[in-house]
Design an enzyme around this catalytic site. Structure first.
Site, PDB file in Angstrom:
ATOM      1  N   LYS A   1     -27.566 -92.168  58.181  1.00 15.25           N
ATOM      2  CA  LYS A   1     -27.304 -91.763  56.999  1.00 15.25           C
ATOM      3  C   LYS A   1     -27.990 -92.145  55.838  1.00 15.25           C
ATOM      4  CE  LYS A   1     -24.030 -93.786  58.737  1.00 15.25           C
ATOM      5  NZ  LYS A   1     -22.484 -93.837  59.212  1.00 15.25           N
TER       6      LYS A   1
ATOM      7  N   VAL B   1     -23.969 -87.194  60.092  1.00 14.37           N
ATOM      8  CA  VAL B   1     -22.811 -86.498  58.987  1.00 14.37           C
ATOM      9  C   VAL B   1     -21.714 -86.093  60.110  1.00 14.37           C
ATOM     10  CG1 VAL B   1     -21.993 -85.085  57.203  1.00 14.37           C
ATOM     11  CG2 VAL B   1     -24.345 -85.744  57.371  1.00 14.37           C
TER      12      VAL B   1
ATOM     13  N   GLY C   1     -14.167 -99.644  65.908  1.00 11.58           N
ATOM     14  CA  GLY C   1     -15.777 -99.305  65.837  1.00 11.58           C
ATOM     15  C   GLY C   1     -15.975 -98.222  64.886  1.00 11.58           C
TER      16      GLY C   1
ATOM     17  N   ASP D   1     -21.124 -94.807  52.150  1.00  6.94           N
ATOM     18  CA  ASP D   1     -21.229 -93.882  53.220  1.00  6.94           C
ATOM     19  C   ASP D   1     -21.020 -92.490  53.121  1.00  6.94           C
ATOM     20  OD1 ASP D   1     -21.725 -93.840  56.451  1.00  6.94           O
ATOM     21  OD2 ASP D   1     -19.668 -93.170  56.062  1.00  6.94           O
TER      22      ASP D   1
ATOM     23  N   LYS E   1     -23.553 -89.252  53.365  1.00  3.05           N
ATOM     24  CA  LYS E   1     -23.704 -87.922  54.102  1.00  3.05           C
ATOM     25  C   LYS E   1     -23.470 -86.655  53.024  1.00  3.05           C
ATOM     26  CE  LYS E   1     -21.075 -90.717  57.587  1.00  3.05           C
ATOM     27  NZ  LYS E   1     -19.772 -91.303  57.900  1.00  3.05           N
TER      28      LYS E   1
HETATM   29  N1  HSE Z   1     -18.550 -95.874  59.079  1.00  8.75           N
HETATM   30  C1  HSE Z   1     -18.581 -94.414  59.400  1.00  8.75           C
HETATM   31  C2  HSE Z   1     -17.177 -93.767  59.255  1.00  8.75           C
HETATM   32  C3  HSE Z   1     -19.148 -94.194  60.642  1.00  8.75           C
HETATM   33  O1  HSE Z   1     -16.441 -94.722  59.222  1.00  8.75           O
HETATM   34  O2  HSE Z   1     -16.977 -92.647  59.135  1.00  8.75           O
HETATM   35  C4  HSE Z   1     -19.638 -92.742  61.154  1.00  8.75           C
HETATM   36  O3  HSE Z   1     -20.387 -92.370  60.084  1.00  8.75           O
END
Ligand code: HSE
Length: 432
Positions: A103, A130, A185, A199, A203
C-alpha cells in the site's frame, strides 16, 4: 497451469504460500486448472516459517523469478518502496503480471507502476493492500460499480484498532498495546506508520482513487495518528456515549473530495464503532445501495494471504480466457475535482480544556467559542478542586476546522487555562 513467483517470504509471503499449497485442490476445482507455486525468493530462506515448501522452490536469487519464462505472475510481498518498486517494474518489463500488498508503494508511487503495466498490457492486483482479508478492492471496482459513492468511513489499520481497543477495554498503556500488536505480526516494519495514521492514509489514498476516480493523492490526505490519545479522553468519550477510533474518511461534499485520517469519536451504538481488536471495517455509502459495511481481519499472515491469492486467481482466469485488462486496475481517466483543505472541513468536536475551577471560566471559554461560530452542545466538568485545574469537557455542534483551531489558540492563551486543549473530531448523527 499458471505459475507464480513470490518475492518476500515474510508474514504475508508465508501466508500466501501456505494457502497456495494447502488449498491447491480447492483452487484447482474453482478456477478449473492448477495454480502452481513455482518459486519464492527471499534473502533468508533458512528461517522456519512453519510451512513445508517443496524442494527447489526457495531461492535467494530474485532473478530466477524475473528470468523464468514460465512464471506468469510475480507476487511482490517484501514491502517498502525500494527495491520493491524496481522489482515490480522489472517484472512488468518482462511482461509478467503483478500482485502486491504494498500500500505504501502504491499510494505514493503507484502511478508509475500502473502506467508501466498499462503500457505492457499486464495486470496489477492489489486486493491485499487495503484491509487484509476484506475484499474491499473488488467491492469498489466491481460490486459497487453502479453507485456514486457518497462517503467511505474505514477502520483500516489493525494495529491502531488493537491499541485503542486495549486502551478502552483493559486500560493497557499505549506502548504495551503496541508491543503486543507487533508480536502478533500486525504492525508495519516501522510502527510509526501504524500509530501516526500513515498506513491508514496509504490505504485511504487507494480507496479514494477507486471511489472517486481521482489520481492517487497521498500528499493531500490530512493525517493525524493516535499517539496523543489518552485513556482519560477515551473514558470521557465513553461517558458521553462514544468510542474513539482511528478513522479514514473520504466523501464528496460541496464539489470537493475530503481525504482525512484522524482519531474520531463515534456513537457507541454504530456497527462500525463495535469493530474491535485487529479487525477492520469499511462503511461505504453508495447512492443506490445506501449504507453497506464490510468487516474482517485487516492484517495477519493468512488473512492477508487470502486477498493475495484472490488476485492470483483472478489474473490466472484472465490469462486462460485471454481477458487481460477486463477490469481496469484503476480508473483510466481521472476526474478533475479538488481535494478539500482541512481548514474547510466541517465537523463536530470534543474539547477537553484544562481550566481553573473558579467562577466565570466557562463563560470566558464559551465566549471565545461563540466568537468563532462554535456553538456548544453539552458541557461536563469533572471533579471539584477550587482554584486548581480540572478537565472541562465540551461537545460542540458543527463548526469549521479553521474556526476551531483559531478558537483553541485563543483559549489556550487565557490565564485560566492551564494546559494545551485536547480536541477530537466527532462523527455520526447529532442528537436532537
Ligand atoms: N500494519 C497494518 C495494520 C498491516 O496494522 O493494519 C495491514 O495492512
Amino acid at each position: 497451469m499458471v505459475n507464480v513467483g513470490i518475492i518476500g517470504f515474510g508474514i504475508v509471503g508465508s501466508g500466501t504460500a501456505k494457502i497456495l499449497l494447502k488449498n491447491k485442490d480447492v483452487l484447482r476445482e474453482r478456477v478449473g486448472f492448477e495454480i502452481n507455486l513455482r518459486r519464492i525468493a527471499d534473502l533468508d530462506i533458512k528461517r522456519d516459517r512453519g510451512i513445508k515448501i517443496p524442494e527447489g522452490v526457495l531461492t535467494t536469487d530474485v532473478n530466477m523469478i524475473f528470468n523464468d519464462p514460465d512464471i506468469h505472475i510475480v507476487v511482490e510481498l517484501m514491502g517498502g518502496i525500494r527495491p520493491a518498486k524496481d522489482f515490480i517494474l522489472k517484472a512488468i518489463q518482462n511482461r509478467k503480471h503483478v500482485v502486491t500488498a504494498n500500500k505504501a508503494l502504491l499510494a505514493t508511487e503507484g502511478t508509475d507502476i500502473f502506467d508501466a503495466a498499462r503500457e505492457a498490457g499486464v495486470e496489477v492486483g492489489f486486493e491485499a493492500s487495503v484491509a487484509g482479508a476484506i475484499p474491499i478492492i473488488k467491492v469498489m471496482k466491481e460490486g459497487l460499480i453502479a453507485n456514486r459513492i457518497k462517503a467511505i468511513y474505514g477502520i483500516i489499520n489493525g494495529t491502531s484498532n488493537y491499541i485503542l481497543t486495549k486502551m478502552t477495554d483493559h486500560n493497557v498503556e499505549f506502548l504495551d498495546a503496541l508491543k503486543e500488536a507487533q508480536a502478533l505480526g500486525y504492525a508495519e516494519a516501522d510502527p510509526t506508520f501504524d500509530i501516526e495514521g500513515i498506513d491508514t492514509a496509504h490505504k485511504l489514498t487507494i480507496l479514494a482513487t477507486l471511489a472517486y476516480g481521482i489520481p492517487l493523492s497521498f500528499n493531500s490526505v490530512y493525517i493525524e495518528g493516535i499517539s496523543k490519545i489518552s485513556t482519560q479522553d477515551i473514558s470521557f468519550a465513553s461517558e458521553l456515549g462514544y468510542k474513539v477510533k482511528l478513522l479514514a474518511i473520504t466523501k464528496e461534499a460541496d464539489g470537493e473530495i475530503e481525504l482525512r485520517v484522524h482519531p474520531t469519536m463515534l456513537p457507541k451504538e454504530y456497527l462500525i464503532a463495535k469493530v474491535d481488536g485487529p479487525f477492520n471495517a469499511i462503511y461505504v455509502d453508495g447512492d443506490a445501495t445506501g449504507s453497506t459495511l464490510y468487516y474482517g481481519r485487516g492484517a495477519g499472515s493468512v488473512p492477508t494471504g487470502s486477498a493475495v491469492v484472490s488476485d492470483i486467481a483472478d489474473i490466472a482466469r484472465n490469462i486462460q480466457k485471454n481477458a487481460i485488462g477486463r477490469v481496469p486496475t484503476i480508473p483510466r481517466i481521472f476526474r478533475d475535482i479538488r481535494i478539500k483543505k482541512i481548514d474547510d472541513v466541517v465537523s463536530r468536536y470534543y474539547f477537553r480544556f484544562s481550566a481553573l475551577d473558579k467562577p466565570g471560566v466557562l463563560s470566558k471559554i464559551s465566549g471565545i467559542l461563540g466568537n468563532y461560530n462554535i456553538s456548544i452542545a453539552s458541557v461536563i466538568q469533572k471533579g471539584r478542586r477550587l482554584g486548581e485545574a480540572v478537565p472541562l469537557v465540551v461537545l460542540s455542534h458543527e463548526a469549521k476546522e479553521k474556526d476551531m483551531r483559531q478558537a483553541i489558540e485563543e483559549i489556550d492563551r487565557l490565564p485560566v487555562v492551564m494546559g494545551k486543549t485536547v480536541f477530537i473530531r466527532v462523527e455520526g448523527k447529532e442528537e436532537s
